[in-house]
Design a protein around this motif. Structure first.
Motif, PDB file in Angstrom:
ATOM      1  N   ARG A   1       4.229   1.602  -4.818  1.00 44.09           N
ATOM      2  CA  ARG A   1       4.934   0.356  -4.538  1.00 44.09           C
ATOM      3  C   ARG A   1       3.898  -0.582  -3.921  1.00 44.09           C
ATOM      4  O   ARG A   1       3.949  -0.881  -2.736  1.00 44.09           O
ATOM      5  CB  ARG A   1       6.082   0.587  -3.548  1.00 44.09           C
ATOM      6  N   PRO A   2       2.900  -1.042  -4.697  1.00 38.39           N
ATOM      7  CA  PRO A   2       1.756  -1.732  -4.106  1.00 38.39           C
ATOM      8  C   PRO A   2       1.943  -3.225  -3.887  1.00 38.39           C
ATOM      9  O   PRO A   2       0.985  -3.921  -3.616  1.00 38.39           O
ATOM     10  CB  PRO A   2       0.663  -1.483  -5.139  1.00 38.39           C
ATOM     11  N   ARG A   3       3.157  -3.751  -3.988  1.00 37.17           N
ATOM     12  CA  ARG A   3       3.328  -5.197  -3.895  1.00 37.17           C
ATOM     13  C   ARG A   3       2.884  -5.723  -2.528  1.00 37.17           C
ATOM     14  O   ARG A   3       2.399  -6.845  -2.414  1.00 37.17           O
ATOM     15  CB  ARG A   3       4.788  -5.578  -4.154  1.00 37.17           C
ATOM     16  N   VAL A   4       3.027  -4.913  -1.467  1.00 37.72           N
ATOM     17  CA  VAL A   4       2.579  -5.347  -0.141  1.00 37.72           C
ATOM     18  C   VAL A   4       1.101  -5.703  -0.188  1.00 37.72           C
ATOM     19  O   VAL A   4       0.658  -6.669   0.403  1.00 37.72           O
ATOM     20  CB  VAL A   4       2.833  -4.225   0.900  1.00 37.72           C
ATOM     21  N   ASN A   5       0.323  -4.906  -0.919  1.00 35.94           N
ATOM     22  CA  ASN A   5      -1.119  -5.118  -0.987  1.00 35.94           C
ATOM     23  C   ASN A   5      -1.474  -6.223  -1.962  1.00 35.94           C
ATOM     24  O   ASN A   5      -2.317  -7.064  -1.688  1.00 35.94           O
ATOM     25  CB  ASN A   5      -1.791  -3.808  -1.401  1.00 35.94           C
ATOM     26  N   ILE A   6      -0.841  -6.229  -3.134  1.00 34.97           N
ATOM     27  CA  ILE A   6      -1.195  -7.173  -4.185  1.00 34.97           C
ATOM     28  C   ILE A   6      -0.687  -8.577  -3.876  1.00 34.97           C
ATOM     29  O   ILE A   6      -1.430  -9.550  -3.925  1.00 34.97           O
ATOM     30  CB  ILE A   6      -0.608  -6.703  -5.532  1.00 34.97           C
ATOM     31  N   SER A   7       0.591  -8.712  -3.562  1.00 33.11           N
ATOM     32  CA  SER A   7       1.210 -10.021  -3.442  1.00 33.11           C
ATOM     33  C   SER A   7       1.310 -10.515  -2.006  1.00 33.11           C
ATOM     34  O   SER A   7       1.648 -11.668  -1.774  1.00 33.11           O
ATOM     35  CB  SER A   7       2.615  -9.991  -4.070  1.00 33.11           C
ATOM     36  N   GLY A   8       1.043  -9.642  -1.043  1.00 33.52           N
ATOM     37  CA  GLY A   8       1.131 -10.064   0.342  1.00 33.52           C
ATOM     38  C   GLY A   8       2.536 -10.045   0.894  1.00 33.52           C
ATOM     39  O   GLY A   8       2.773 -10.575   1.980  1.00 33.52           O
ATOM     40  N   ASP A   9       3.505  -9.464   0.182  1.00 42.21           N
ATOM     41  CA  ASP A   9       4.860  -9.379   0.708  1.00 42.21           C
ATOM     42  C   ASP A   9       4.866  -8.508   1.958  1.00 42.21           C
ATOM     43  O   ASP A   9       4.072  -7.580   2.097  1.00 42.21           O
ATOM     44  CB  ASP A   9       5.809  -8.782  -0.341  1.00 42.21           C
ATOM     45  N   ARG A  10       5.795  -8.787   2.850  1.00 37.14           N
ATOM     46  CA  ARG A  10       5.866  -8.053   4.113  1.00 37.14           C
ATOM     47  C   ARG A  10       6.625  -6.746   3.981  1.00 37.14           C
ATOM     48  O   ARG A  10       6.564  -5.890   4.868  1.00 37.14           O
ATOM     49  CB  ARG A  10       6.507  -8.945   5.167  1.00 37.14           C
ATOM     50  N   LEU A  11       7.372  -6.580   2.905  1.00 32.05           N
ATOM     51  CA  LEU A  11       8.055  -5.323   2.588  1.00 32.05           C
ATOM     52  C   LEU A  11       7.725  -4.956   1.137  1.00 32.05           C
ATOM     53  O   LEU A  11       7.376  -5.831   0.341  1.00 32.05           O
ATOM     54  CB  LEU A  11       9.577  -5.476   2.748  1.00 32.05           C
ATOM     55  N   PRO A  12       7.851  -3.688   0.776  1.00 28.81           N
ATOM     56  CA  PRO A  12       7.566  -3.290  -0.617  1.00 28.81           C
ATOM     57  C   PRO A  12       8.699  -3.706  -1.543  1.00 28.81           C
ATOM     58  O   PRO A  12       9.595  -2.924  -1.860  1.00 28.81           O
ATOM     59  CB  PRO A  12       7.436  -1.758  -0.525  1.00 28.81           C
ATOM     60  N   LEU A  13       8.677  -4.944  -2.001  1.00 28.37           N
ATOM     61  CA  LEU A  13       9.736  -5.499  -2.836  1.00 28.37           C
ATOM     62  C   LEU A  13       9.508  -5.158  -4.302  1.00 28.37           C
ATOM     63  O   LEU A  13       8.379  -4.990  -4.759  1.00 28.37           O
ATOM     64  CB  LEU A  13       9.785  -7.015  -2.662  1.00 28.37           C
TER      65      LEU A  13
END
Length: 254
Positions: A165-177
């Motif tokens: 669930r790498p969206r926190v790393n890729i997109s900078g989201d604060r939760l794994p959306l």
């Protein structure tokens, strides 16, 4: 477009500090409770993790989306390993996925359609210098490369399946959306090469040199013949994306 490519709608989890999940600071009573339970509980599964590997991962359907990944590995037996994947090795690291590793022997028993979802560590270990075990001392800035050629030889024979669930790393989201993504390993083809700036950032953080480490791995050898379904995208140019589809629920037991 895969489900993992879609940007979630506006919400607090997508705003503010990109590194800190939303939520109130830890209360003193919560800190005390956590410390107390840590003393009383065995935490046996976590304590079985005996190796830390630092490498990079690519989205299966979009190799241009690359992340640094830290794998905390448990060896279950000679042919099977499992690991928790984080985006860093700091105390505030985000848990972004799980990875399973099997020997070539076990991999060859899997159905062909399943094999396509797995990848090898062959290029990572021998040519990219990616898979390594950093040991970092914050006070002195000292870092040593702890993974020996013998360890690498063992890992080069394994095939890996990882869902993140790498969206926190890729997109900078604060939760794994959003939905999870199937991840693959670096390869010496097309978009499989890791971006130099990512390698430099990682090397600078640990005080190591990828180029120097590569000189210690010349004796590592892989399988004489690699199963063609491993690293499927390299040969076929086809990745795999996870899409979320609404469906009717089963209302009766089988």
């Amino acid at each position: 477009m895969a489900s993992s490519d879609k940007v979630p709608g506006a919400c607090p989890a997508r705003n503010g500090d990109k590194k800190i999940p939303p939520g109130d600071p830890m209360a003193a009573t919560t800190v005390m409770l956590d410390k107390g339970t840590a003393m009383m509980q065995s935490l046996k599964p976590i304590k079985q993790m005996s190796q830390h590997l630092c490498s990079f991962a690519l989205h299966s359907h979009d190799p241009s989306r690359q992340i640094e990944a830290h794998f905390y590995v448990q060896r279950v037996n000679q042919d099977f390993l499992q690991s928790a994947v984080y985006d860093s090795n700091s105390s505030s690291a985000h848990l972004i996925g799980v990875e399973y590793m099997v020997s070539e022997k076990l991999f060859n028993t899997l159905p062909p359609e399943e094999q396509k979802l797995w990848h090898s560590h062959q290029y990572e270990l021998s040519f990219a210098g990616s898979d390594r075990s950093p040991s970092h001392s914050k006070g002195s800035g000292a870092c040593r490369h702890a993974r020996t050629p013998k360890h690498c030889q063992n890992l080069r024979q394994v095939l890996v399946h990882v869902a993140d669930r790498p969206r926190v790393n890729i997109s900078g989201d604060r939760l794994p959306l959003g939905p999870p993504a199937l991840m693959m390993s670096p390869q010496d083809v097309n978009m499989g090469r890791i971006k130099p700036e990512l390698v430099k950032k990682r090397d600078d953080a640990y005080g190591i040199s990828t180029e120097s480490i590569l000189t210690t791995r010349g004796s590592i050898t892989g399988p004489e013949v690699k199963n063609p379904n491993a690293d499927y995208w390299v040969e076929h140019g086809k990745g795999f994306a996870i899409d979320i589809v609404e469906t009717d629920m089963k209302k009766t037991a089988p």
